[in-house]
Design a protein around this motif. Sequence first.
Motif, PDB file in Angstrom:
ATOM      1  N   TYR A   1      23.175  76.046  50.584  1.00  0.00           N
ATOM      2  CA  TYR A   1      23.960  74.969  49.971  1.00  0.00           C
ATOM      3  C   TYR A   1      25.009  74.534  50.982  1.00  0.00           C
ATOM      4  O   TYR A   1      26.085  75.121  51.075  1.00  0.00           O
ATOM      5  CB  TYR A   1      24.615  75.462  48.675  1.00  0.00           C
ATOM      6  CG  TYR A   1      25.323  74.388  47.881  1.00  0.00           C
ATOM      7  CD1 TYR A   1      24.623  73.325  47.333  1.00  0.00           C
ATOM      8  CD2 TYR A   1      26.685  74.456  47.647  1.00  0.00           C
ATOM      9  CE1 TYR A   1      25.258  72.343  46.586  1.00  0.00           C
ATOM     10  CE2 TYR A   1      27.336  73.487  46.893  1.00  0.00           C
ATOM     11  CZ  TYR A   1      26.619  72.435  46.371  1.00  0.00           C
ATOM     12  OH  TYR A   1      27.255  71.469  45.624  1.00  0.00           O
TER      13      TYR A   1
ATOM     14  N   SER B   1      30.679  73.337  48.281  1.00  0.00           N
ATOM     15  CA  SER B   1      29.968  73.923  49.428  1.00  0.00           C
ATOM     16  C   SER B   1      30.905  74.776  50.290  1.00  0.00           C
ATOM     17  O   SER B   1      30.484  75.771  50.871  1.00  0.00           O
ATOM     18  CB  SER B   1      29.277  72.851  50.270  1.00  0.00           C
ATOM     19  OG  SER B   1      30.215  71.921  50.778  1.00  0.00           O
TER      20      SER B   1
ATOM     21  N   LYS C   1      25.931  71.008  51.565  1.00  0.00           N
ATOM     22  CA  LYS C   1      26.618  69.764  51.223  1.00  0.00           C
ATOM     23  C   LYS C   1      26.793  69.685  49.715  1.00  0.00           C
ATOM     24  O   LYS C   1      25.955  70.154  48.968  1.00  0.00           O
ATOM     25  CB  LYS C   1      25.798  68.555  51.682  1.00  0.00           C
ATOM     26  CG  LYS C   1      25.634  68.438  53.168  1.00  0.00           C
ATOM     27  CD  LYS C   1      24.781  67.232  53.498  1.00  0.00           C
ATOM     28  CE  LYS C   1      24.484  67.204  54.984  1.00  0.00           C
ATOM     29  NZ  LYS C   1      23.513  66.163  55.310  1.00  0.00           N
ATOM     30  N   GLY C   2      27.888  69.072  49.332  1.00  0.00           N
ATOM     31  CA  GLY C   2      28.135  68.888  47.907  1.00  0.00           C
ATOM     32  C   GLY C   2      29.425  69.560  47.493  1.00  0.00           C
ATOM     33  O   GLY C   2      30.011  70.345  48.242  1.00  0.00           O
TER      34      GLY C   2
ATOM     35  N   SER D   1      20.874  70.957  47.174  1.00  0.00           N
ATOM     36  CA  SER D   1      21.519  69.729  47.638  1.00  0.00           C
ATOM     37  C   SER D   1      22.677  69.409  46.699  1.00  0.00           C
ATOM     38  O   SER D   1      22.886  70.112  45.704  1.00  0.00           O
ATOM     39  CB  SER D   1      20.492  68.594  47.626  1.00  0.00           C
ATOM     40  OG  SER D   1      20.142  68.285  46.284  1.00  0.00           O
ATOM     41  N   PRO D   2      23.424  68.320  46.972  1.00  0.00           N
ATOM     42  CA  PRO D   2      24.497  67.938  46.047  1.00  0.00           C
ATOM     43  C   PRO D   2      24.004  67.718  44.613  1.00  0.00           C
ATOM     44  O   PRO D   2      24.767  67.873  43.669  1.00  0.00           O
ATOM     45  CB  PRO D   2      25.040  66.641  46.652  1.00  0.00           C
ATOM     46  CG  PRO D   2      24.770  66.787  48.115  1.00  0.00           C
ATOM     47  CD  PRO D   2      23.452  67.510  48.198  1.00  0.00           C
ATOM     48  N   ASP D   3      22.724  67.385  44.457  1.00  0.00           N
ATOM     49  CA  ASP D   3      22.169  67.218  43.112  1.00  0.00           C
ATOM     50  C   ASP D   3      22.064  68.535  42.356  1.00  0.00           C
ATOM     51  O   ASP D   3      21.890  68.539  41.135  1.00  0.00           O
ATOM     52  CB  ASP D   3      20.772  66.584  43.185  1.00  0.00           C
ATOM     53  CG  ASP D   3      20.814  65.164  43.725  1.00  0.00           C
ATOM     54  OD1 ASP D   3      21.881  64.509  43.612  1.00  0.00           O
ATOM     55  OD2 ASP D   3      19.790  64.717  44.265  1.00  0.00           O
ATOM     56  N   ASN D   4      22.138  69.659  43.064  1.00  0.00           N
ATOM     57  CA  ASN D   4      22.025  70.985  42.456  1.00  0.00           C
ATOM     58  C   ASN D   4      23.373  71.694  42.372  1.00  0.00           C
ATOM     59  O   ASN D   4      23.439  72.914  42.422  1.00  0.00           O
ATOM     60  CB  ASN D   4      21.059  71.862  43.268  1.00  0.00           C
ATOM     61  CG  ASN D   4      19.726  71.234  43.469  1.00  0.00           C
ATOM     62  OD1 ASN D   4      19.402  70.826  44.578  1.00  0.00           O
ATOM     63  ND2 ASN D   4      18.941  71.147  42.416  1.00  0.00           N
ATOM     64  N   GLN D   5      24.442  70.920  42.221  1.00  0.00           N
ATOM     65  CA  GLN D   5      25.783  71.502  42.191  1.00  0.00           C
ATOM     66  C   GLN D   5      25.923  72.557  41.102  1.00  0.00           C
ATOM     67  O   GLN D   5      26.472  73.636  41.336  1.00  0.00           O
ATOM     68  CB  GLN D   5      26.818  70.400  41.988  1.00  0.00           C
ATOM     69  CG  GLN D   5      28.221  70.928  41.788  1.00  0.00           C
ATOM     70  CD  GLN D   5      29.192  69.842  41.380  1.00  0.00           C
ATOM     71  OE1 GLN D   5      28.905  68.650  41.478  1.00  0.00           O
ATOM     72  NE2 GLN D   5      30.349  70.246  40.906  1.00  0.00           N
TER      73      GLN D   5
END
Length: 185
Positions: free
Chosen positions: A98, A104, A100-101, A62-66
């Motif tokens: 992946y 991506s 979003k973020g 997710s965006p938290d795992n950029q």
Amino acid sequence: EHVPSGTLDLGGGRTLHVPKSFKGVAVFSFKRLCGENRGAADYLAIAHAYHSVIVVGIPAMSPDNQNEAIRFTKLIDALYENNVKLFATAAAEPEDLYTKGEGSFEFERTVSRLKEMQSAEYMARGHGSLGRRERHVVVRRRRHRHGAVPSLFYNRRLFLDRREQVPDRLPADGRRPLGLVFEAR
């Protein structure tokens, strides 16, 4: 039977513990490779040392795992450019890892590379970056004139001349004998 672990020299006095390492094949967890602070040079060291890499536990990011997504992109780039065979278990298909973020859109190149790495043509390539062989030799000659040898050239010829064999037919059950394996959890 017990598969030995190993230690990979990353340069600069740094090392990477390889949980399973045997005859040119290494097994890593996604968390160890992409969850920790690593750079492209670390992934290149892995790509030069192993002809096959198994990565387990790739999550849908997710965006938290950029940061993890960026590191995963660097890992795939290094493996792809050195024709390393990748076997993996992941929570989703490549295009859904992946979506979003930040980054991506750039991750789409990684998806494309992951799909190509599943092809029989890719699997038939030898380990190492064959297309860049001449350039490395020329760079080495130029550097010799000035008295320095690039540090990454060390055992390059060993990897450039190796060829793996790929079966001509698929097994009767239709499974791919080699390639990238995405296994939903």
